[in-house]
Design a protein around this motif. Structure first.
Motif, short mmCIF file in Angstrom:
data_model
loop_
_atom_site.label_atom_id
_atom_site.label_comp_id
_atom_site.label_asym_id
_atom_site.label_seq_id
_atom_site.Cartn_x
_atom_site.Cartn_y
_atom_site.Cartn_z
N ALA A 70 0.84 -1.21 0.00
CA ALA A 70 0.00 0.00 0.00
C ALA A 70 0.87 1.26 0.00
N TRP A 71 2.05 1.16 0.59
CA TRP A 71 2.98 2.30 0.65
C TRP A 71 3.51 2.67 -0.73
N SER A 72 3.48 1.73 -1.68
CA SER A 72 4.00 1.95 -3.03
C SER A 72 3.22 3.03 -3.78
N TRP A 73 2.00 3.30 -3.37
CA TRP A 73 1.21 4.33 -4.05
C TRP A 73 1.87 5.70 -3.95
N TRP A 74 2.68 5.93 -2.89
CA TRP A 74 3.39 7.20 -2.77
C TRP A 74 4.39 7.38 -3.91
N ILE A 75 5.15 6.35 -4.22
CA ILE A 75 6.14 6.48 -5.30
C ILE A 75 5.45 6.50 -6.66
N ILE A 76 4.35 5.79 -6.79
CA ILE A 76 3.60 5.82 -8.05
C ILE A 76 3.07 7.24 -8.29
N ALA A 77 2.50 7.85 -7.27
CA ALA A 77 1.99 9.22 -7.40
C ALA A 77 3.14 10.19 -7.69
N SER A 78 4.26 9.99 -7.01
CA SER A 78 5.43 10.84 -7.22
C SER A 78 5.93 10.73 -8.66
N PHE A 79 6.05 9.51 -9.16
CA PHE A 79 6.53 9.32 -10.52
C PHE A 79 5.54 9.88 -11.55
N PHE A 80 4.26 9.75 -11.27
CA PHE A 80 3.23 10.32 -12.14
C PHE A 80 3.42 11.84 -12.26
N LEU A 81 3.71 12.50 -11.14
CA LEU A 81 3.96 13.94 -11.16
C LEU A 81 5.20 14.27 -11.99
#
Length: 158
Positions: A70-81
């Motif tokens: 669930a913590w991986s969503w932070w890096i996914i959101a970051s990379f999306f930005l």
């Protein structure tokens, strides 16, 4: 919370995503670009934040990819930005090189050249649980976003 020392290949990728378009931009600056009115305090925040972000994103291995959670969503959101940041650069490079074009919002995000990477670094710091990057992103955000907003206000008053 403080971070584990070690090289971050994710950090290197993020820095390349920053440096490459900025290097191209330095040869394609807006035709009406003027830095003489930049606030010296904001400029200090920007420079300190740049040094701190660059160091902390490279020397902590906590940003490297781990098994999905669930913590991986932070890096996914970051990379999306960061992807949005790259797209905003493409938009600038294929249009007229003016300050108005450079500072205009992108996908509803004001001053995307400043706000997108700052938000991406902040989220990456949260993902890695590294207070140094999170704090550095806030410091650079104050300076870099502040300077971009000043430029945008100058354009709007012309």
């Amino acid at each position: 919370m403080l971070g584990h020392l070690g090289f971050s290949y994710v950090g290197l990728i993020y820095l390349l995503m920053l440096w490459i378009p900025n290097t191209i931009w330095s040869k394609n600056k807006p035709i009406d670009y003027n830095t003489t009115q930049e606030n010296k305090i904001l400029l200090l925040f920007e420079r300190v934040g740049q040094v701190c972000c660059t160091c902390s994103i490279l020397i902590f291995s906590d940003y490297n990819i781990t098994p999905f959670s669930a913590w991986s969503w932070w890096i996914i959101a970051s990379f999306f930005l960061m992807i949005l940041y790259e797209i905003s650069w493409i938009r600038y490079f294929i249009h007229e090189h003016t300050e108005e074009n450079f500072y205009r919002s992108f996908c509803g995000i004001p001053v995307p050249g400043a706000s997108l990477p700052v938000m991406a670094f902040l989220l990456l710091g949260i993902y890695g649980k590294v207070i140094w990057l999170t704090t550095s992103a806030i410091i650079i955000g104050i300076g870099h976003i502040g300077i971009h907003i000043q430029h945008l206000k100058t354009i709007n008053y012309r």
